[in-house]
Enzyme design. Structure first.
Site, PDB file in Angstrom:
ATOM      1  N   GLY A  41      -3.390   3.703  -2.271  1.00  0.00           N
ATOM      2  CA  GLY A  41      -3.406   2.738  -3.338  1.00  0.00           C
ATOM      3  C   GLY A  41      -3.034   1.529  -2.534  1.00  0.00           C
TER       4      GLY A  41
ATOM      5  N   ALA B  47       0.790  -1.235  -0.057  1.00  0.00           N
ATOM      6  CA  ALA B  47       0.114   0.080  -0.098  1.00  0.00           C
ATOM      7  C   ALA B  47       1.015   1.443   0.066  1.00  0.00           C
ATOM      8  CB  ALA B  47      -0.864  -0.144   1.044  1.00  0.00           C
ATOM      9  N   ASP B  48       0.228   2.290  -0.375  1.00  0.00           N
ATOM     10  CA  ASP B  48       0.915   3.702  -0.448  1.00  0.00           C
ATOM     11  C   ASP B  48      -0.272   4.558  -0.306  1.00  0.00           C
ATOM     12  OD1 ASP B  48       3.516   5.158  -0.628  1.00  0.00           O
ATOM     13  OD2 ASP B  48       2.241   6.216  -2.113  1.00  0.00           O
ATOM     14  N   THR B  49       0.036   5.699   0.910  1.00  0.00           N
ATOM     15  CA  THR B  49      -0.803   6.567   1.158  1.00  0.00           C
ATOM     16  C   THR B  49      -0.128   7.988   0.816  1.00  0.00           C
ATOM     17  OG1 THR B  49      -1.745   5.183   2.869  1.00  0.00           O
ATOM     18  CG2 THR B  49      -2.193   7.742   2.995  1.00  0.00           C
TER      19      THR B  49
END
Length: 189
Positions: free
Chosen positions: A109, A72-74
């Site tokens: 994402g 994930a990436d925030t």
């Protein structure tokens, strides 16, 4: 009820993501790999979050046979500006001053790597901050750890308790993992 059939690897050092998976009653192990988080110019915030999540997933291509890898990436977007992790206290102060008294978006994402597939999705949450004084912002920076968080804040920290007036969308997305969408995606595998 999601029945876990494959081992889950969480490719994230984020204690918040680890806590959220544990709260979902998932059995997982954390495996980390260094990944370049740069992205091409011209992408929308949602595209950036998914692009980086997929880059992280691709680093685990050899582990996909016998497990599900979650990456994930925030990112935080304020008036079309991407606010990543602050480099230092001055940078954190600059970011939080921008967010004070305004609305911003949090995009996460997520990629699930398994078998021969990468399933990616994103979530967006609108966050409304009340106006903060410089003293309040400095207090937060000095007493909490804003340096490993996009936008220089954690919604689960002190600043989330006193500054977030409301959110529209997933609370867990603001923490770094849209658990509702993740659960649905895992259930579909």
């Amino acid at each position: 009820m999601y029945t876990q059939s494959l081992p889950i690897i969480l490719a994230s050092k984020s204690p918040r993501r680890q806590e959220l998976l544990a709260l979902m009653d998932l059995d997982f192990k954390v495996v980390l790999k260094e990944v370049d988080e740069s992205y091409p110019e011209g992408l929308s915030p949602a595209e950036i979050a998914v692009y980086i999540a997929e880059k992280k997933a691709n680093a685990f291509i050899d582990e996909r046979e016998n497990s599900i890898v979650i990456t994930a990436d925030t990112i935080v977007a304020y008036e079309n500006e991407i606010l990543g992790k602050p480099e230092n206290a001055e940078h954190a102060l600059e970011m939080l001053t921008k967010l004070s008294g305004s609305r911003h978006e949090v995009y996460t994402g997520v990629s699930l790597l398994y078998a021969e597939q990468v399933l990616s999705f994103y979530d967006i949450t609108e966050v409304y901050f009340k106006t903060l004084t410089q003293e309040q912002i400095k207090y937060y920076i000095e007493n909490y750890n804003p340096y490993d968080k996009a936008g220089a804040y954690g919604v689960q920290d002190w600043i989330g308790m006193v500054a977030v007036e409301r959110i529209e969308g997933s609370y867990t997305n603001v923490m770094g993992l849209p658990t509702e969408k993740l659960y649905s995606a895992l259930s579909a595998i």
